[in-house]
Design an enzyme around this catalytic site. Structure first.
Site, PDB file in Angstrom:
ATOM      1  N   CYS A 115      -6.293   2.995  -4.098  1.00 59.56           N
ATOM      2  CA  CYS A 115      -6.285   3.355  -2.673  1.00 59.56           C
ATOM      3  C   CYS A 115      -7.705   3.694  -2.208  1.00 59.56           C
ATOM      4  O   CYS A 115      -8.565   2.834  -2.160  1.00 59.56           O
ATOM      5  CB  CYS A 115      -5.328   4.525  -2.410  1.00 59.56           C
ATOM      6  SG  CYS A 115      -3.689   4.347  -3.126  1.00 59.56           S
ATOM      7  N   ASP A 161       2.281  -3.107   2.665  1.00 57.71           N
ATOM      8  CA  ASP A 161       1.117  -2.230   2.689  1.00 57.71           C
ATOM      9  C   ASP A 161       0.474  -2.294   4.068  1.00 57.71           C
ATOM     10  O   ASP A 161      -0.111  -3.313   4.439  1.00 57.71           O
ATOM     11  CB  ASP A 161       0.111  -2.672   1.622  1.00 57.71           C
ATOM     12  CG  ASP A 161      -0.988  -1.650   1.378  1.00 57.71           C
ATOM     13  OD1 ASP A 161      -1.305  -0.890   2.310  1.00 57.71           O
ATOM     14  OD2 ASP A 161      -1.517  -1.609   0.254  1.00 57.71           O
ATOM     15  N   HIS A 193       2.533   0.531  -0.783  1.00 59.01           N
ATOM     16  CA  HIS A 193       1.222   1.125  -1.046  1.00 59.01           C
ATOM     17  C   HIS A 193       1.361   2.363  -1.940  1.00 59.01           C
ATOM     18  O   HIS A 193       2.177   3.230  -1.679  1.00 59.01           O
ATOM     19  CB  HIS A 193       0.574   1.521   0.288  1.00 59.01           C
ATOM     20  CG  HIS A 193      -0.811   2.050   0.162  1.00 59.01           C
ATOM     21  ND1 HIS A 193      -1.927   1.247   0.243  1.00 59.01           N
ATOM     22  CD2 HIS A 193      -1.271   3.309  -0.045  1.00 59.01           C
ATOM     23  CE1 HIS A 193      -3.011   1.991   0.105  1.00 59.01           C
ATOM     24  NE2 HIS A 193      -2.637   3.239  -0.081  1.00 59.01           N
TER      25      HIS A 193
END
Length: 226
Positions: A115, A161, A193
Site C-alpha cells: 500500500c 481496488d 485492497h
C-alpha cells in the site's frame, strides 16, 4: 527476531543478520509494530533473507482498522497523510537503506512495499538503489515514478481496488513494457485492497491470494538474487 534502532528509527528485524541477502520491508499505514507486518518479515526470513522493517512514521502509525472503515471516513486520513508526505517519509527510507548498505555490505537488496510503502519501493527501484522491487496493492505511485523503473519489479494487485484501479494497472504495465523492464503483474480475483498484508483469515479466497502473492514474491527475489 529482535528489535533494533537505527539512529532513532525504530526497526523490527528478522532472520540471520550474517546473511548478505536483505529484504527491506516498507509497510502500509499501520506500521511496523502491526503483527501482520512482523509475521510477513518472519516469513521472508524463513526463506533465507535478513529482513528489516523500519518505523516510517515516528510512532504515528494509524491504529489498525478495516480498510473499508479507513476509506469510509473512520479516520482522518487526509490530515494524517499530510503529516507523512514524501518530504518526511523518504528521508527515513533513505536513512535506513544507508544503514543497510553500511552495516551489512549486502550482496542483494530486495524491497517489498505494501500500500503506502509501495511508492518508496518504486522510487528506490527507479533510482537503482535496490536490486529488485515487489509491491502489493500500491497506493499513490505516480506514473512519473514508474517511468524510471527498468530493474525487476513484481506487482501483486487486487481485483477490487479504488486506489490501484484497472486503468492504473494497465497504465503501469504499458510503461514497464515501453521501458523493457523485467516485470510481473498478477491480479487476484475476489480480493480487495490490503489483501496481501491484512486479509481476513476467515475468507479462503483472500488467504489463498495472500499466500500466492507472498510465494510469488519469494520466487521473484530468489531468481534475481542468484
Amino acid at each position: 527476531m529482535c528489535h533494533a534502532d537505527n539512529d532513532t528509527v525504530s526497526t523490527y528485524v528478522s532472520g540471520d543478520k550474517t546473511c548478505k541477502k536483505i529484504i527491506f520491508l516498507i509497510t502500509d499505514v499501520f506500521g511496523h509494530v502491526l503483527s501482520n507486518a512482523q509475521l510477513l518479515a518472519d516469513d521472508f526470513a524463513a526463506q533465507g533473507y535478513y529482513v528489516i522493517v523500519p518505523d516510517l512514521f515516528n510512532g504515528d502509525a494509524i491504529p489498525w482498522m478495516p480498510f473499508s472503515e479507513l476509506a469510509g471516513g473512520g479516520f482522518d486520513l487526509g490530515t494524517w497523510l499530510g503529516k507523512h508526505g514524501l518530504e518526511v517519509t523518504e528521508p527515513i527510507v533513505e536513512k535506513v537503506l544507508g544503514h543497510i548498505k553500511e552495516d551489512f555490505s549486502p550482496t542483494f537488496i530486495g524491497a517489498t512495499g505494501y500500500c503506502f510503502g509501495a511508492k518508496y519501493v518504486v522510487r528506490l527501484l527507479g533510482s537503482k538503489k535496490i536490486d529488485v522491487g515487489a509491491i502489493s496493492h500500491p497506493s499513490f505511485v505516480d506514473d512519473s515514478e514508474v517511468e524510471l523503473v527498468t530493474s525487476p519489479l513484481i506487482i501483486s494487485a487486487a481485483e477490487t481496488d479504488p486506489i490501484f484501479t484497472v486503468e492504473g494497472r494497465q497504465k503501469t504495465e504499458a510503461i514497464l513494457t515501453k521501458n523493457k523492464a523485467t516485470y510481473e503483474i498478477t491480479v487476484y480475483s475476489g480480493v480487495v485492497h490490503g489483501f496481501a498484508v491484512r486479509g481476513d483469515p476467515e475468507q479462503p479466497q483472500t488467504m489463498y491470494a495472500k499466500e500466492r502473492a507472498f510465494f510469488s514474491q519469494v520466487a521473484f527475489f530468489n531468481f534475481h538474487a542468484k
